[in-house]
Design a protein around this motif. Structure first.
Motif, PDB file in Angstrom:
ATOM      1  N   ARG A  26     -13.836   6.701  14.345  1.00 50.05           N
ATOM      2  CA  ARG A  26     -13.498   5.294  14.861  1.00 50.05           C
ATOM      3  C   ARG A  26     -12.925   4.405  14.008  1.00 50.05           C
ATOM      4  N   SER A  27     -13.369   4.690  12.634  1.00 49.77           N
ATOM      5  CA  SER A  27     -13.030   3.863  11.513  1.00 49.77           C
ATOM      6  C   SER A  27     -12.280   4.632  10.477  1.00 49.77           C
ATOM      7  N   LEU A  28     -11.232   4.453   9.909  1.00 48.83           N
ATOM      8  CA  LEU A  28     -10.827   5.120   8.796  1.00 48.83           C
ATOM      9  C   LEU A  28     -10.206   3.864   7.703  1.00 48.83           C
ATOM     10  N   GLN A  29     -10.658   4.180   6.467  1.00 54.15           N
ATOM     11  CA  GLN A  29     -10.279   3.294   5.396  1.00 54.15           C
ATOM     12  C   GLN A  29      -9.628   3.700   4.336  1.00 54.15           C
ATOM     13  N   LEU A  30      -8.199   3.781   4.010  1.00 50.83           N
ATOM     14  CA  LEU A  30      -7.888   4.180   2.815  1.00 50.83           C
ATOM     15  C   LEU A  30      -7.157   3.348   2.083  1.00 50.83           C
ATOM     16  N   ASN A  31      -7.446   1.888   1.759  1.00 57.19           N
ATOM     17  CA  ASN A  31      -7.138   0.891   1.235  1.00 57.19           C
ATOM     18  C   ASN A  31      -6.749   1.369  -0.441  1.00 57.19           C
ATOM     19  N   HIS A  32      -5.972   1.058  -1.120  1.00 53.96           N
ATOM     20  CA  HIS A  32      -5.483   1.238  -2.410  1.00 53.96           C
ATOM     21  C   HIS A  32      -5.780   2.934  -2.864  1.00 53.96           C
ATOM     22  N   ALA A  46       2.726   7.808  12.792  1.00 56.64           N
ATOM     23  CA  ALA A  46       1.483   8.508  13.585  1.00 56.64           C
ATOM     24  C   ALA A  46       0.549   7.245  13.936  1.00 56.64           C
ATOM     25  N   ALA A  47       0.343   6.423  12.883  1.00 55.49           N
ATOM     26  CA  ALA A  47      -0.647   5.256  13.163  1.00 55.49           C
ATOM     27  C   ALA A  47      -0.043   4.339  14.694  1.00 55.49           C
ATOM     28  N   LEU A  48       1.238   4.174  14.622  1.00 51.80           N
ATOM     29  CA  LEU A  48       1.613   3.597  16.033  1.00 51.80           C
ATOM     30  C   LEU A  48       1.511   4.189  17.162  1.00 51.80           C
ATOM     31  N   ARG A  49       1.373   5.572  17.039  1.00 53.80           N
ATOM     32  CA  ARG A  49       1.284   6.575  18.093  1.00 53.80           C
ATOM     33  C   ARG A  49      -0.285   6.630  18.572  1.00 53.80           C
ATOM     34  N   LEU A  50      -1.276   6.132  17.911  1.00 55.02           N
ATOM     35  CA  LEU A  50      -2.525   6.289  18.441  1.00 55.02           C
ATOM     36  C   LEU A  50      -2.808   5.260  19.329  1.00 55.02           C
ATOM     37  N   ALA A  51      -3.331   5.874  20.626  1.00 53.19           N
ATOM     38  CA  ALA A  51      -3.592   5.115  21.802  1.00 53.19           C
ATOM     39  C   ALA A  51      -4.486   4.141  21.914  1.00 53.19           C
ATOM     40  N   ARG A  52      -5.623   4.339  21.120  1.00 46.04           N
ATOM     41  CA  ARG A  52      -6.749   3.571  21.075  1.00 46.04           C
ATOM     42  C   ARG A  52      -7.189   2.690  19.618  1.00 46.04           C
ATOM     43  N   LEU A  53      -5.955   2.715  19.050  1.00 46.14           N
ATOM     44  CA  LEU A  53      -6.128   1.955  17.534  1.00 46.14           C
ATOM     45  C   LEU A  53      -6.014   0.321  18.173  1.00 46.14           C
ATOM     46  N   GLU A  54      -7.182  -0.322  17.520  1.00 47.91           N
ATOM     47  CA  GLU A  54      -7.351  -1.777  17.838  1.00 47.91           C
ATOM     48  C   GLU A  54      -6.804  -2.680  16.577  1.00 47.91           C
ATOM     49  N   GLN A  55      -6.753  -2.027  15.373  1.00 47.75           N
ATOM     50  CA  GLN A  55      -6.431  -2.883  14.149  1.00 47.75           C
ATOM     51  C   GLN A  55      -5.863  -1.981  13.274  1.00 47.75           C
ATOM     52  N   GLY A  79      -1.552  -4.122  22.505  1.00 47.59           N
ATOM     53  CA  GLY A  79      -1.411  -3.395  21.140  1.00 47.59           C
ATOM     54  C   GLY A  79      -2.458  -3.659  20.156  1.00 47.59           C
ATOM     55  N   PRO A  80      -2.123  -3.048  19.064  1.00 49.39           N
ATOM     56  CA  PRO A  80      -3.332  -3.059  18.141  1.00 49.39           C
ATOM     57  C   PRO A  80      -2.973  -4.631  17.340  1.00 49.39           C
ATOM     58  N   ARG A  81      -4.130  -4.961  16.863  1.00 47.27           N
ATOM     59  CA  ARG A  81      -3.792  -6.158  15.807  1.00 47.27           C
ATOM     60  C   ARG A  81      -3.135  -5.802  14.586  1.00 47.27           C
ATOM     61  N   LEU A  82      -2.665  -6.447  13.981  1.00 42.42           N
ATOM     62  CA  LEU A  82      -1.613  -6.174  12.823  1.00 42.42           C
ATOM     63  C   LEU A  82      -2.161  -7.153  11.744  1.00 42.42           C
ATOM     64  N   GLU A  99      -9.578   8.947  18.990  1.00 45.25           N
ATOM     65  CA  GLU A  99     -10.609   7.991  19.183  1.00 45.25           C
ATOM     66  C   GLU A  99     -10.327   6.826  18.231  1.00 45.25           C
ATOM     67  N   LEU A 100      -9.601   6.814  17.161  1.00 42.86           N
ATOM     68  CA  LEU A 100      -9.555   5.883  16.020  1.00 42.86           C
ATOM     69  C   LEU A 100      -9.255   4.419  16.447  1.00 42.86           C
TER      70      LEU A 100
END
Length: 382
Positions: free
Chosen positions: A145-151, A190-199, A226-229, A173-174
């Motif tokens: 549900r949560s994936l962090q790839l910062n920096h 691909a991130a924009l196509r994730l149906a359940r993405l919230e942020q 849609g997701p928060r940006l 489910e992300l």
């Protein structure tokens, strides 16, 4: 806990147990921490890790590894295999729900690196110099549900971004995706196509704006939100191309929590201006070509103005130098003018003298004899 004998400089490794809903205590640098469902504290021996630890109990719910040298995460690295055929070397963690792998110098994540973690809901790979990511790296994480790839994606280039698109596709489910600080010039499709993405966190990237296609992808079919940006700290270009983004922000400000922090990086006339404070008149353009020319003219305006000011200053300096030279040489100039005046006077006196000589009748030449007359000598008597 006291350091072990025979291990100078050894630091005890704190192993913290916490449920996913409760934030785990921070793990000391160059340590790994884990805990079970009853919040029991444990300590484990360990030097600097070069592969995932093998002594994590199967009932662990949280695992944090910080400051190791994992470098490469091979297939099933956390599920009983190390990628070299030794299936008994690893540890199977069926209940693991949170895995934090920050600052571990991870460069390669192979396909199936997280296979065997069916309960994993939160994965943090931030602050790792990733240069290769398998298209199936997250295929074994159906509950993520949560994936962090910062920096973490700065060094990979276009190939790594393409692999990221493939790796995100199966994460149905992300909910949360962190991509801050990765020099992205566009949003991952691909991130924009994730149906359940919230942020979607894309702060501190290289986004000059969002195109109409990206803005349409942020809207869900059926009127669903849609997701928060998170979009702050990007070098937004507030020209003609920013009109779709500005219109979208005005209609969906609540979707961008940091909208008030969006600043213009170009053109110079709008540098550091708040995007939300702009009006349509400043961004108006008739067509794409005219808009581009308008942006160039708007950007060139301050430069031309500065050039004119500089040119005026140079001319003023030249004039000042000229006047100073005249002042310093005033005596020589006066002497030169006096000599010139005397030379002119002498020349005029010469002309006047010749004129007076030519006007004397005694010095005038004799008139010529009429035609047909005969000249006589003085002694002819005629």
């Amino acid at each position: 806990m006291a350091p072990r004998a025979g291990q100078p400089g050894f630091q005890g490794l704190l192993l913290v147990a916490a449920a996913l809903s409760q934030p785990a205590a921070p793990c000391p640098f160059q340590c790994y921490c884990f805990g079970g469902p009853k919040l029991q504290l444990r300590c484990a021996s360990g030097a600097e890790l070069r592969q995932p630890p093998r002594d994590v109990p199967p009932d662990a719910r949280n695992l944090t590894i910080v400051g190791a040298n994992l470098t490469v995460l091979r297939a099933a690295a956390f599920a009983g295999g190390d990628g070299d055929g030794d299936q008994a070397a690893g540890v199977r963690l069926p209940l693991l729900s949170a895995l934090r792998l920050t600052h571990n110098h991870i460069e390669v994540v192979e396909d199936g690196a997280f296979d065997g973690l069916p309960s994993l809901a939160a994965l943090d790979l931030s602050h790792n110099p990733l240069r290769a990511l398998g298209g199936g790296a997250f295929r074994g994480l159906p509950a993520l549900r949560s994936l962090q790839l910062n920096h973490a994606l700065v060094r990979g280039g276009p190939a790594l971004l393409a692999a990221l698109d493939a790796a995100l596709a199966p994460l149905s489910e992300l909910r949360l995706l962190g991509l801050a600080g990765n020099a992205l010039s566009r949003l991952p499709p691909a991130a924009l196509r994730l149906a359940r993405l919230e942020q979607l966190d894309v702060r501190l990237n290289a986004l000059a704006g969002l195109g109409p296609d990206e803005l349409r992808a942020l809207e869900r079919d059926g009127g669903l939100p849609g997701p928060r940006l998170l979009l702050a700290d990007n070098p937004l270009r507030c020209g003609c191309a920013a009109r779709p983004l500005l219109a979208w922000l005005l209609n969906a400000t609540e979707r961008v929590p940091d909208a008030r922090r969006l600043r213009c990086a170009a053109p110079r006339a709008l540098l550091d201006r708040s995007l939300l404070d702009l009006d349509e008149a400043r961004l108006r353009c008739a067509d794409s070509g005219a808009g581009a020319r308008g942006e160039e003219a708007e950007a060139a305006g301050p430069e031309l103005e500065a050039s004119y000011v500089f040119f005026g200053l140079v001319l003023a300096l030249i004039g000042l130098i000229f006047l100073m030279v005249l002042y310093l040489n005033r005596r020589g100039i006066q002497r030169w003018m006096r000599n010139l005046r005397e030379a002119c006077r002498d020349q005029m006196e010469g002309y006047h003298y010749r004129y007076e000589q030519d006007a004397d009748p005694r010095r005038a030449p004799a008139p010529a004899a009429p035609a047909g007359s005969r000249a006589t000598s003085p002694g002819s008597g005629l």
